[in-house]
Design a protein around this motif. Structure first.
Motif, mmCIF file in Angstrom:
data_model
loop_
_atom_site.group_PDB
_atom_site.id
_atom_site.type_symbol
_atom_site.label_atom_id
_atom_site.label_comp_id
_atom_site.label_asym_id
_atom_site.label_seq_id
_atom_site.Cartn_x
_atom_site.Cartn_y
_atom_site.Cartn_z
ATOM 1 N N HIS A 17 0.855 -1.184 0.000
ATOM 2 C CA HIS A 17 0.000 0.000 0.000
ATOM 3 C C HIS A 17 0.891 1.234 0.000
ATOM 4 N N ASP A 71 -3.909 3.153 -4.847
ATOM 5 C CA ASP A 71 -2.944 3.825 -3.958
ATOM 6 C C ASP A 71 -1.811 4.483 -4.729
ATOM 7 N N THR A 131 -6.108 1.168 3.605
ATOM 8 C CA THR A 131 -6.120 2.214 2.581
ATOM 9 C C THR A 131 -7.029 1.732 1.460
ATOM 10 N N SER A 155 -4.957 -0.865 -0.650
ATOM 11 C CA SER A 155 -4.196 -1.953 -0.019
ATOM 12 C C SER A 155 -4.381 -3.232 -0.833
#
Length: 223
Positions: free
Chosen positions: A57, A83, A139, A142
């Motif tokens: 991430h 991300d 996140t 992730s």
């Protein structure tokens, strides 16, 4: 499969080096804060040649050294597409007080070659196959990476799953609801024999976490 672990001085982030053995090509996973000198020593000692950096991430404690490691070895960085923006501006992933722990005046540059990954994708690196499993919650982007050989199955969980715990969901891009869905649909179905290589703390197994991790028990009860 040869798996080496280096623990960053800051935040205790695990940096993994995976290869088929000494003298082979390798993959570096989550090079954190201050990890580059020890990583260089390890690569030299084992005769390993990085072909990629894989990021679970975009948080800075996992990506801090990605650009120097990629640059020194002329290799790409791989990250889930959701991300990827954190490699351009890592401050977007941390709260202000978390950024203050990292330090002010961060001189950040994005890696020259960023390869984005999608859920279910398969990446072949250094003679190993990694399956990308989008696992949002900690996140938005992730991801867990599943790999293995004849001797075992391994999952790099980043900050999705730890021994006895899970990653926090209160930072920008985090979501408790998404984490619960990830635990229920992505983690719980994994084979008991899978060895979990987490972003922080010691390795564990899915069997052990199914038996004792209160967050997995909660997710299982939500079926």
């Amino acid at each position: 499969m040869l798996i080496e672990t280096l623990v960053a001085d800051a935040f205790g982030t695990n940096c993994y080096v995976l290869s088929s053995g000494p003298g082979a090509e390798c993959v570096v996973v989550d090079p954190g804060i201050g990890i580059a000198p020890r990583l260089d020593d390890l690569l030299t000692d084992r005769g390993l040649k990085p072909v990629a950096v894989v990021l679970t991430h975009g948080h800075l404690d996992h990506t801090f050294s990605v650009t120097p490691v990629c640059g020194a070895n002329d290799v790409p960085a791989y990250i889930h597409t959701d991300d990827a923006h954190l490699l351009a501006d890592p401050a977007k992933g941390f709260s202000a007080n978390m950024m203050s722990l990292v330090g002010t005046g961060l001189d950040w540059t994005e890696p020259d070659d960023v390869q984005t990954l999608a859920d279910g994708g398969i990446v072949e690196l250094a003679g190993m196959r990694f399956t990308v499993d989008h696992a949002p919650g900690h996140t938005a982007g992730s991801a867990m990476f599943h790999t293995g050989d004849a001797e075992g199955l391994y999952t790099l969980t980043g900050d999705v799953l730890f021994r006895g715990a899970i990653g926090r969901t209160d930072l920008p891009g985090g979501s408790d609801a998404a984490m619960q869905e990830t635990l229920r649909t992505k983690v719980l179905p994994l084979d008991d024999a899978v060895v979990v290589l987490p972003g922080h703390g010691p390795a564990t197994t899915i069997a052990a976490e199914r038996a004792r991790n209160p967050y997995l028990k909660r997710a299982a009860g939500a079926h």
